[in-house]
Design a protein around this motif. Structure first.
Motif, PDB file in Angstrom:
ATOM      1  N   GLU A 149       0.829  -1.212   0.000  1.00 44.46           N
ATOM      2  CA  GLU A 149       0.000   0.000   0.000  1.00 44.46           C
ATOM      3  C   GLU A 149       0.862   1.261   0.000  1.00 44.46           C
ATOM      4  OE1 GLU A 149      -3.215   0.080  -0.564  1.00 44.46           O
ATOM      5  OE2 GLU A 149      -3.086  -2.104  -0.735  1.00 44.46           O
ATOM      6  N   ARG A 150       2.068   1.167   0.527  1.00 46.62           N
ATOM      7  CA  ARG A 150       2.972   2.319   0.513  1.00 46.62           C
ATOM      8  C   ARG A 150       3.649   2.492  -0.846  1.00 46.62           C
ATOM      9  NH1 ARG A 150       5.860   0.862   6.196  1.00 46.62           N
ATOM     10  NH2 ARG A 150       5.039  -1.196   5.596  1.00 46.62           N
ATOM     11  N   ILE A 151       3.698   1.438  -1.615  1.00 52.46           N
ATOM     12  CA  ILE A 151       4.289   1.520  -2.957  1.00 52.46           C
ATOM     13  C   ILE A 151       3.283   2.072  -3.965  1.00 52.46           C
ATOM     14  CG2 ILE A 151       5.121   0.111  -4.892  1.00 52.46           C
ATOM     15  CD1 ILE A 151       6.491  -1.707  -2.817  1.00 52.46           C
ATOM     16  N   LYS A 152       2.024   1.723  -3.815  1.00 47.74           N
ATOM     17  CA  LYS A 152       1.004   2.073  -4.812  1.00 47.74           C
ATOM     18  C   LYS A 152       0.980   3.561  -5.201  1.00 47.74           C
ATOM     19  CE  LYS A 152      -2.355  -1.678  -4.217  1.00 47.74           C
ATOM     20  NZ  LYS A 152      -3.708  -2.050  -3.732  1.00 47.74           N
ATOM     21  N   PRO A 153       1.112   4.510  -4.260  1.00 49.33           N
ATOM     22  CA  PRO A 153       1.055   5.922  -4.663  1.00 49.33           C
ATOM     23  C   PRO A 153       2.146   6.319  -5.661  1.00 49.33           C
ATOM     24  CG  PRO A 153       0.765   5.723  -2.295  1.00 49.33           C
ATOM     25  CD  PRO A 153       1.157   4.372  -2.786  1.00 49.33           C
ATOM     26  N   ALA A 169       6.324  -3.501  -9.432  1.00 47.84           N
ATOM     27  CA  ALA A 169       6.258  -4.092  -8.093  1.00 47.84           C
ATOM     28  C   ALA A 169       4.825  -4.490  -7.742  1.00 47.84           C
ATOM     29  CB  ALA A 169       6.800  -3.106  -7.059  1.00 47.84           C
ATOM     30  N   VAL A 170       3.874  -3.619  -8.028  1.00 56.85           N
ATOM     31  CA  VAL A 170       2.466  -3.932  -7.731  1.00 56.85           C
ATOM     32  C   VAL A 170       2.014  -5.156  -8.527  1.00 56.85           C
ATOM     33  CG1 VAL A 170       0.096  -3.093  -7.949  1.00 56.85           C
ATOM     34  CG2 VAL A 170       1.873  -1.571  -7.041  1.00 56.85           C
ATOM     35  N   ALA A 171       2.451  -5.235  -9.780  1.00 59.78           N
ATOM     36  CA  ALA A 171       2.112  -6.405 -10.597  1.00 59.78           C
ATOM     37  C   ALA A 171       2.671  -7.686  -9.978  1.00 59.78           C
ATOM     38  CB  ALA A 171       2.649  -6.218 -12.021  1.00 59.78           C
ATOM     39  N   ARG A 172       3.895  -7.596  -9.503  1.00 65.24           N
ATOM     40  CA  ARG A 172       4.525  -8.783  -8.899  1.00 65.24           C
ATOM     41  C   ARG A 172       3.824  -9.180  -7.600  1.00 65.24           C
ATOM     42  NH1 ARG A 172      10.759  -7.228  -8.577  1.00 65.24           N
ATOM     43  NH2 ARG A 172      10.980  -9.377  -7.822  1.00 65.24           N
ATOM     44  N   PHE A 173       3.460  -8.187  -6.795  1.00 60.90           N
ATOM     45  CA  PHE A 173       2.801  -8.473  -5.515  1.00 60.90           C
ATOM     46  C   PHE A 173       1.395  -9.043  -5.698  1.00 60.90           C
ATOM     47  CE2 PHE A 173       5.605  -5.194  -3.241  1.00 60.90           C
ATOM     48  CZ  PHE A 173       6.304  -6.158  -2.548  1.00 60.90           C
ATOM     49  N   THR A 174       0.664  -8.511  -6.664  1.00 57.03           N
ATOM     50  CA  THR A 174      -0.759  -8.826  -6.792  1.00 57.03           C
ATOM     51  C   THR A 174      -1.081  -9.813  -7.900  1.00 57.03           C
ATOM     52  OG1 THR A 174      -1.148  -6.998  -8.347  1.00 57.03           O
ATOM     53  CG2 THR A 174      -1.313  -6.498  -5.983  1.00 57.03           C
ATOM     54  N   GLY A 175      -0.157  -9.969  -8.859  1.00 52.47           N
ATOM     55  CA  GLY A 175      -0.445 -10.807 -10.012  1.00 52.47           C
ATOM     56  C   GLY A 175      -1.306 -10.097 -11.040  1.00 52.47           C
ATOM     57  N   ASP A 176      -1.632  -8.847 -10.794  1.00 53.63           N
ATOM     58  CA  ASP A 176      -2.450  -8.041 -11.716  1.00 53.63           C
ATOM     59  C   ASP A 176      -1.508  -7.243 -12.636  1.00 53.63           C
ATOM     60  OD1 ASP A 176      -4.128  -6.347 -13.064  1.00 53.63           O
ATOM     61  OD2 ASP A 176      -4.941  -5.362 -11.275  1.00 53.63           O
ATOM     62  N   TYR A 177      -1.448  -7.664 -13.889  1.00 59.13           N
ATOM     63  CA  TYR A 177      -0.533  -7.031 -14.856  1.00 59.13           C
ATOM     64  C   TYR A 177      -1.267  -6.046 -15.774  1.00 59.13           C
ATOM     65  CZ  TYR A 177       3.449  -9.916 -13.597  1.00 59.13           C
ATOM     66  OH  TYR A 177       4.511 -10.490 -12.920  1.00 59.13           O
TER      67      TYR A 177
END
Length: 422
Positions: A149-153, A169-177
């Motif tokens: 959540e701190r990376i998303k902004p 990074a968000v893609a790697r964490f969530t699997g949402d590409y």
């Protein structure tokens, strides 16, 4: 670890440690301690590690001591010195943002499963004026989910390399590409830093679909080859990529013709040769490729002498321009430049290694079979890029039975290429 460029200063371990321990005021050249800290990466001993840790403990606020501390931290990271983790972690609170950046990077290299350390790194995202890109990459590599959540902004950062790292990074964490195409789009950004950075992010995200676009990105061949190679290795290991899927793009990068790149700059009118040749020295390779294209298309019949003069005056000792001149001489099929290309094929200076591969391809462009023994000899190398380029060149020159050169080959990509060309 690739150490081709490490051992340039020719110091022994004793000499480097002695330099590192010499007070600044006693040095003739104030950068000597920095050089020593850099060079000690060649000596993975307990003495070296202790000397580097001692250098970090030096509190002198002088600029030359600060840069030495930064380099000592980096070298400990490269040495993966686990014993140095406590002192490196203490530097996360340093006032010098570059010391903090190197500390984060070094922790990433050494590795840790200590959640307390990872949380200290994550807290830096809330601190102003930090090197957020390195912080985000490191947290993603550790798969530290509490940082998500701190990376998303940072996805919306005005700084393209930071935004790129955050999206990946968000893609790697969530699997949402779903947003990864924004990273791919940075491959054609006008900023060379954005183009270089997003290649690393696509590697980290294991986004194999980006290989064709990476092949066309107007940055140094070093970045593109590294990107494709690391993605290919990961894709092969996961069973998601075969060599036949990678080969066309790898060959395209090895040939490295400007017509096969997405050039991000343009000329309003065709510049004179003097300007174009000087552009071959630009640190933004996108401008070098644009200049090369203009020289080939507009001055191919007349520019040979100027190119060779530039080589003799400067490019022989400038590894960026050297590379572009070697490629250009091959496309021009310059008789006067033939020996320059041959010399480049055999150039063992560490900084000039990409010119060796360029020379193999350039010799193939000449189309003269007398180059075959020279290229065969160059195959005796541990550098996979050079082997691959030599195989392409030999095939282009009509040499058969290329498998015979690869009987003991242990690089899967070179072996596959040899099998296909046999």
């Amino acid at each position: 670890m690739d150490t081709r460029f490490s051992n340039i200063f020719n110091l022994t371990e004793d000499q480097a440690i002695a330099l590192l321990q010499t007070p600044l005021d006693d040095l003739e050249d104030k950068t000597d301690r920095y050089i020593a800290a850099s060079h000690l990466v060649n000596f993975p001993s307990e003495r070296t590690v202790n000397a580097l840790i001692e250098a970090i403990h030096n509190p002198d606020p002088h600029l030359y001591n600060r840069i030495t501390r930064r380099k000592a931290i980096e070298s400990l990271g490269r040495l993966k010195a686990n014993i140095a983790l406590p002192v490196i972690c203490s530097c996360l609170a340093d006032d010098d943002i570059y010391t903090v950046e190197n500390s984060v990077w070094a922790i990433g290299e050494i590795g840790t499963d200590d959640a307390t350390i990872l949380e200290e790194i994550a807290k830096l995202l809330e601190k102003p004026q930090q090197s957020y890109r390195v912080i985000i990459q490191t947290l993603a590599n550790f798969n530290y989910l509490p940082a998500l959540e701190r990376i998303k902004p940072f996805i919306d950062s005005d700084n393209e390399p930071i935004a790129s790292s955050a999206i990946a990074a968000v893609a790697r964490f969530t699997g949402d590409y779903s947003q990864i195409d924004k990273v791919v789009a940075f491959l054609t950004h006008s900023s060379v830093n954005a183009r270089r950075a997003c290649i690393q992010d696509l590697i980290d995200a294991k986004y194999y679909d980006a290989i064709p676009q990476i092949a066309r990105c107007a940055v140094s061949i070093v970045f593109r080859l590294r990107g494709i190679r690391l993605l290919a290795d990961a894709g092969k290991e996961e069973g998601k990529l075969s060599f036949s899927q990678i080969e066309p793009f790898l060959d395209q990068v090895m040939r490295d013709h400007p017509n096969d790149l997405d050039l991000v700059h343009q000329y309003e009118e065709i510049p004179p040769t003097e300007f174009l040749i000087q552009e071959l020295y630009n640190t933004d390779f996108g401008r070098c490729y644009l200049a090369t294209k203009a020289l080939i298309e507009n001055y191919a019949e007349t520019v040979e002498d100027e190119v060779i003069k530039s080589y003799n005056d400067e490019a022989h000792n400038d590894y960026g321009a050297h590379y572009h001149v070697i490629k250009l001489l091959g496309w021009l099929k310059s008789d006067a430049g033939y020996e320059i290309v041959v010399e480049a094929l055999n150039n063992r200076r560490p900084q000039f290694q990409k010119s060796r591969s360029a020379a193999a391809i350039a010799l193939a462009n000449y189309g003269d079979k007398k180059a075959i023994p020279l290229i065969q000899e160059a195959l005796n190398t541990k550098v996979w890029e050079l082997k691959y380029a030599c195989l392409m060149a030999l095939k282009e020159l009509g040499e058969g039975n290329l498998q015979s050169y690869l009987t003991d080959e242990d690089d899967w990509m070179v072996k596959e290429k040899g099998n296909l060309l046999a």
